[in-house]
Design a protein around this motif. Structure first.
Motif, PDB file in Angstrom:
ATOM      1  N   GLY A 255     -31.650 -32.469  16.221  1.00 57.99           N
ATOM      2  CA  GLY A 255     -31.114 -31.129  16.346  1.00 57.99           C
ATOM      3  C   GLY A 255     -30.528 -30.606  15.052  1.00 57.99           C
ATOM      4  O   GLY A 255     -30.712 -29.439  14.682  1.00 57.99           O
ATOM      5  N   LEU A 256     -29.832 -31.463  14.314  1.00 58.51           N
ATOM      6  CA  LEU A 256     -29.255 -31.053  13.040  1.00 58.51           C
ATOM      7  C   LEU A 256     -30.340 -30.738  12.020  1.00 58.51           C
ATOM      8  O   LEU A 256     -30.230 -29.771  11.243  1.00 58.51           O
ATOM      9  CB  LEU A 256     -28.334 -32.152  12.508  1.00 58.51           C
ATOM     10  CG  LEU A 256     -27.088 -32.428  13.344  1.00 58.51           C
ATOM     11  CD1 LEU A 256     -26.252 -33.532  12.709  1.00 58.51           C
ATOM     12  CD2 LEU A 256     -26.243 -31.170  13.506  1.00 58.51           C
ATOM     13  N   ALA A 257     -31.393 -31.527  12.007  1.00 56.56           N
ATOM     14  CA  ALA A 257     -32.509 -31.267  11.082  1.00 56.56           C
ATOM     15  C   ALA A 257     -33.169 -29.920  11.367  1.00 56.56           C
ATOM     16  O   ALA A 257     -33.752 -29.283  10.475  1.00 56.56           O
ATOM     17  CB  ALA A 257     -33.536 -32.387  11.175  1.00 56.56           C
ATOM     18  N   ALA A 258     -33.058 -29.469  12.625  1.00 54.73           N
ATOM     19  CA  ALA A 258     -33.632 -28.190  13.029  1.00 54.73           C
ATOM     20  C   ALA A 258     -32.613 -27.055  12.957  1.00 54.73           C
ATOM     21  O   ALA A 258     -32.897 -25.930  13.421  1.00 54.73           O
ATOM     22  CB  ALA A 258     -34.199 -28.294  14.444  1.00 54.73           C
ATOM     23  N   GLY A 259     -31.431 -27.311  12.393  1.00 54.28           N
ATOM     24  CA  GLY A 259     -30.428 -26.274  12.245  1.00 54.28           C
ATOM     25  C   GLY A 259     -29.723 -25.907  13.531  1.00 54.28           C
ATOM     26  O   GLY A 259     -29.297 -24.758  13.717  1.00 54.28           O
ATOM     27  N   GLN A 260     -29.578 -26.876  14.429  1.00 55.98           N
ATOM     28  CA  GLN A 260     -28.955 -26.615  15.725  1.00 55.98           C
ATOM     29  C   GLN A 260     -27.562 -27.224  15.823  1.00 55.98           C
ATOM     30  O   GLN A 260     -27.066 -27.530  16.905  1.00 55.98           O
ATOM     31  CB  GLN A 260     -29.846 -27.164  16.854  1.00 55.98           C
ATOM     32  CG  GLN A 260     -31.216 -26.511  16.887  1.00 55.98           C
ATOM     33  CD  GLN A 260     -32.174 -27.231  17.817  1.00 55.98           C
ATOM     34  OE1 GLN A 260     -31.833 -28.222  18.464  1.00 55.98           O
ATOM     35  NE2 GLN A 260     -33.402 -26.733  17.884  1.00 55.98           N
ATOM     36  N   GLY A 261     -26.913 -27.432  14.683  1.00 50.31           N
ATOM     37  CA  GLY A 261     -25.583 -28.015  14.660  1.00 50.31           C
ATOM     38  C   GLY A 261     -24.493 -27.028  14.973  1.00 50.31           C
ATOM     39  O   GLY A 261     -24.748 -25.913  15.457  1.00 50.31           O
ATOM     40  N   LYS A 262     -23.263 -27.430  14.704  1.00 52.26           N
ATOM     41  CA  LYS A 262     -22.104 -26.602  15.064  1.00 52.26           C
ATOM     42  C   LYS A 262     -22.002 -25.381  14.159  1.00 52.26           C
ATOM     43  O   LYS A 262     -22.124 -25.475  12.948  1.00 52.26           O
ATOM     44  CB  LYS A 262     -20.827 -27.437  14.948  1.00 52.26           C
ATOM     45  CG  LYS A 262     -19.574 -26.721  15.443  1.00 52.26           C
ATOM     46  CD  LYS A 262     -18.391 -27.663  15.528  1.00 52.26           C
ATOM     47  CE  LYS A 262     -17.172 -26.974  16.120  1.00 52.26           C
ATOM     48  NZ  LYS A 262     -16.026 -27.881  16.269  1.00 52.26           N
ATOM     49  N   GLN A 263     -21.791 -24.244  14.778  1.00 52.87           N
ATOM     50  CA  GLN A 263     -21.613 -22.987  14.046  1.00 52.87           C
ATOM     51  C   GLN A 263     -20.145 -22.824  13.681  1.00 52.87           C
ATOM     52  O   GLN A 263     -19.276 -22.803  14.543  1.00 52.87           O
ATOM     53  CB  GLN A 263     -22.063 -21.813  14.901  1.00 52.87           C
ATOM     54  CG  GLN A 263     -21.856 -20.442  14.257  1.00 52.87           C
ATOM     55  CD  GLN A 263     -22.844 -20.195  13.140  1.00 52.87           C
ATOM     56  OE1 GLN A 263     -24.051 -20.171  13.361  1.00 52.87           O
ATOM     57  NE2 GLN A 263     -22.333 -20.004  11.940  1.00 52.87           N
ATOM     58  N   LEU A 264     -19.858 -22.728  12.393  1.00 46.84           N
ATOM     59  CA  LEU A 264     -18.497 -22.479  11.935  1.00 46.84           C
ATOM     60  C   LEU A 264     -18.436 -21.093  11.303  1.00 46.84           C
ATOM     61  O   LEU A 264     -19.436 -20.564  10.842  1.00 46.84           O
ATOM     62  CB  LEU A 264     -18.074 -23.542  10.911  1.00 46.84           C
ATOM     63  CG  LEU A 264     -17.955 -24.984  11.425  1.00 46.84           C
ATOM     64  CD1 LEU A 264     -17.518 -25.906  10.312  1.00 46.84           C
ATOM     65  CD2 LEU A 264     -16.991 -25.062  12.604  1.00 46.84           C
TER      66      LEU A 264
END
Length: 265
Positions: A255-264
């Motif tokens: 998910g992180l590799a696909a840009g689905q991490g935490k939005q800050l």
């Protein structure tokens, strides 16, 4: 007889149930899911602050005492008068730990099988991740007032490399303590993990402008790792926790590799 750290988990993964274990109540976490699955609720336990109490241990007449070195050392001489003692260091690799416990408990074949089973799971997980495009991964976590950055020799770093990923340690050490103001050392990461065992400190770090401007954070390739998963793949990784840790870790990293991490902000 063991504590409730990896010494216990290594034994349980080999099908060996101790006569009792010391319940440290570490991190107020209770029994971990993989420990529960292995039947920890059926074991007798006694409360302990982490240091071994020879008087309590002697009541169980154990044939073998297994524990973490820091817990056993203060009473090592007295414990050795009760039964043979096997002390594991916190830096002992999971493979060496399993092999050592297997040999001490006379279940060498079970240890060999447990290591092979876990290695196969690591290989299958690596194949599913397919290198994540070679994106550099770093681990930096706030605990109290310190920023702890995992190094090349750290257990999670070694595991991520075994998963075929481009893990970047801060240096060759296990871990380095820095100030929060040095957050820019995490800039080389395209994927960034934080072991969020101190939620207040993690939140403070996430609100820090320098952290928010890191490339991985801006690209939504950052995630705080919740306590159970952190325990599973950092503190307690081994044959018992691997089936719990690896699927979740693979899903998180994909998910992180696909840009689905935490939005800050």
């Amino acid at each position: 007889m063991t504590s409730d750290f990896t010494d216990l988990e290594f034994l349980l993964s080999l099908g060996v149930h101790p006569v009792a274990y010391g319940n440290t109540g570490s991190w107020d976490r209770g029994s971990l899911p993989w420990q529960s699955t292995a039947g920890i609720a059926d074991l007798e336990s006694f409360g302990t602050t982490g240091e071994s109490n020879p008087e309590i241990i002697a009541r169980y007449s154990p044939d073998l005492i297994i524990g973490m070195k820091t817990c056993l050392e203060p009473a090592a001489e007295r414990l050795s008068q009760i039964a043979p003692v096997v002390a594991l260091d916190w830096t002992t690799s999971w493979r060496d730990g399993v092999a050592t416990v297997g040999q001490a408990a006379f279940v060498d074949e079970a240890a060999t099988a447990a290591i092979a089973r876990t290695d196969a799971l690591i290989s299958d997980t690596a194949a599913s991740l397919n290198g994540l495009g070679g994106k550099p991964i770093m681990i930096g976590s706030m605990y109290g007032d310190q920023l702890y950055v995992q190094g090349d020799a750290s257990a999670p770093g070694v595991l991520l490399r075994e998963l075929g990923l481009n893990y970047r340690g801060y240096n060759a050490e296990l871990m380095t303590a820095l100030s929060m103001e040095q957050a820019e050392v995490l800039a080389p990461a395209d994927i960034l993990l934080s072991l969020a065992s101190d939620q207040e400190a993690t939140t403070r770090f996430e609100n820090f402008a320098v952290f928010q401007n890191l490339p991985a954070v801006k690209a939504r390739a950052y995630a705080p790792v919740e306590l159970l998963l952190s325990s599973a793949f950092v503190d307690n990784f081994g044959p018992l926790s691997a089936p719990y840790a690896l699927p979740q870790l693979a899903e998180l990293l994909s998910g992180l590799a696909a840009g689905q991490g935490k939005q800050l902000p």
